[in-house]
Design a protein around this motif. Sequence first.
Motif, mmCIF file in Angstrom:
data_model
loop_
_atom_site.group_PDB
_atom_site.id
_atom_site.type_symbol
_atom_site.label_atom_id
_atom_site.label_comp_id
_atom_site.label_asym_id
_atom_site.label_seq_id
_atom_site.Cartn_x
_atom_site.Cartn_y
_atom_site.Cartn_z
ATOM 1 N N MET A 1 0.840 -1.210 0.000
ATOM 2 C CA MET A 1 0.000 0.000 0.000
ATOM 3 C C MET A 1 0.872 1.256 0.000
ATOM 4 N N ARG A 2 1.888 1.198 0.860
ATOM 5 C CA ARG A 2 2.797 2.342 0.932
ATOM 6 C C ARG A 2 3.579 2.493 -0.364
ATOM 7 N N GLN A 3 4.035 1.376 -0.926
ATOM 8 C CA GLN A 3 4.827 1.415 -2.150
ATOM 9 C C GLN A 3 3.957 1.519 -3.391
ATOM 10 N N THR A 4 2.840 0.796 -3.377
ATOM 11 C CA THR A 4 2.023 0.710 -4.585
ATOM 12 C C THR A 4 1.021 1.850 -4.700
ATOM 13 N N ASN A 5 0.742 2.515 -3.540
ATOM 14 C CA ASN A 5 -0.273 3.568 -3.519
ATOM 15 C C ASN A 5 -1.648 3.034 -3.930
ATOM 16 N N THR A 6 -1.843 1.738 -3.682
ATOM 17 C CA THR A 6 -3.112 1.094 -4.008
ATOM 18 C C THR A 6 -3.604 0.317 -2.787
ATOM 19 N N CYS A 7 -4.873 0.448 -2.470
ATOM 20 C CA CYS A 7 -5.435 -0.267 -1.332
ATOM 21 C C CYS A 7 -5.451 -1.769 -1.613
ATOM 22 N N PRO A 8 -4.878 -2.599 -0.696
ATOM 23 C CA PRO A 8 -4.868 -4.053 -0.916
ATOM 24 C C PRO A 8 -6.247 -4.680 -0.740
ATOM 25 N N LYS A 9 -7.196 -3.948 -0.170
ATOM 26 C CA LYS A 9 -8.522 -4.503 0.089
ATOM 27 C C LYS A 9 -9.491 -4.234 -1.059
ATOM 28 N N CYS A 10 -9.471 -3.011 -1.569
ATOM 29 C CA CYS A 10 -10.477 -2.672 -2.591
ATOM 30 C C CYS A 10 -9.836 -2.129 -3.881
ATOM 31 N N GLN A 11 -8.499 -2.129 -3.921
ATOM 32 C CA GLN A 11 -7.748 -1.694 -5.110
ATOM 33 C C GLN A 11 -7.938 -0.223 -5.438
ATOM 34 N N CYS A 12 -8.493 0.539 -4.523
ATOM 35 C CA CYS A 12 -8.625 1.973 -4.724
ATOM 36 C C CYS A 12 -7.233 2.611 -4.726
ATOM 37 N N THR A 13 -7.053 3.625 -5.563
ATOM 38 C CA THR A 13 -5.732 4.258 -5.645
ATOM 39 C C THR A 13 -5.705 5.619 -4.954
ATOM 40 N N GLU A 14 -6.784 5.957 -4.249
ATOM 41 C CA GLU A 14 -6.790 7.216 -3.510
ATOM 42 C C GLU A 14 -6.429 6.928 -2.055
ATOM 43 N N ILE A 15 -5.166 7.191 -1.725
ATOM 44 C CA ILE A 15 -4.656 6.878 -0.400
ATOM 45 C C ILE A 15 -4.306 8.177 0.319
ATOM 46 N N TYR A 16 -4.899 8.356 1.491
ATOM 47 C CA TYR A 16 -4.574 9.533 2.297
ATOM 48 C C TYR A 16 -3.387 9.199 3.190
ATOM 49 N N VAL A 17 -2.361 10.043 3.150
ATOM 50 C CA VAL A 17 -1.156 9.793 3.933
ATOM 51 C C VAL A 17 -1.079 10.801 5.071
ATOM 52 N N ALA A 18 -0.976 10.293 6.307
ATOM 53 C CA ALA A 18 -0.800 11.159 7.473
ATOM 54 C C ALA A 18 0.569 10.870 8.066
ATOM 55 N N LYS A 19 1.453 11.825 7.972
ATOM 56 C CA LYS A 19 2.808 11.646 8.481
ATOM 57 C C LYS A 19 2.819 11.714 10.001
ATOM 58 N N GLY A 20 3.504 10.745 10.620
ATOM 59 C CA GLY A 20 3.674 10.792 12.070
ATOM 60 C C GLY A 20 4.698 11.841 12.437
ATOM 61 N N ARG A 21 4.529 12.417 13.604
ATOM 62 C CA ARG A 21 5.465 13.448 14.053
ATOM 63 C C ARG A 21 6.069 13.058 15.392
ATOM 64 N N LYS A 22 7.406 13.129 15.426
ATOM 65 C CA LYS A 22 8.132 12.697 16.604
ATOM 66 C C LYS A 22 7.788 13.547 17.816
ATOM 67 N N HIS A 23 7.588 14.822 17.608
ATOM 68 C CA HIS A 23 7.522 15.733 18.752
ATOM 69 C C HIS A 23 6.115 16.214 19.068
ATOM 70 N N SER A 24 5.148 15.802 18.294
ATOM 71 C CA SER A 24 3.799 16.252 18.608
ATOM 72 C C SER A 24 3.255 15.457 19.790
ATOM 73 N N GLN A 25 2.375 16.078 20.547
ATOM 74 C CA GLN A 25 1.857 15.461 21.765
ATOM 75 C C GLN A 25 0.911 14.310 21.450
ATOM 76 N N ASN A 26 0.111 14.476 20.423
ATOM 77 C CA ASN A 26 -0.908 13.463 20.179
ATOM 78 C C ASN A 26 -0.863 12.943 18.740
ATOM 79 N N GLY A 27 0.339 12.897 18.192
ATOM 80 C CA GLY A 27 0.487 12.350 16.851
ATOM 81 C C GLY A 27 0.551 10.841 16.879
#
Length: 81
Positions: free
Chosen positions: A1-27
């Motif tokens: 999914m991360r590499q292919t940008n395709t959902c392995p469950k439904c083959q949708c190619t619209e993937i929303y990416v939320a980057k984790g943050r090391k220093h945020s309190q509630n990331g």
Amino acid sequence: MRQTNTCPKCQCTEIYVAKGRKHSQNGNKIMISNFKVIPLDHFTCVQCGYTEEWVTDAKSLEVMRKKISQQKPRQNYSDFV
Ligand SMILES: [Zn+2]
């Protein structure tokens, strides 16, 4: 999914990416000690909602690899009968 940008469950190619943050309190993150935090990136399919979590930071993976060697080897409890 991360590499292919395709959902392995439904083959949708619209993937929303939320980057984790090391220093945020509630990331998105994994606490591996009181002071060490590993950020997690979330990849969510906007079609079906399927979500994957990835550690995408190479340095963080290296820290975790070192942690493994610090963990005690698993005991074989079969002797304790
Ligand atoms: Zn999907």
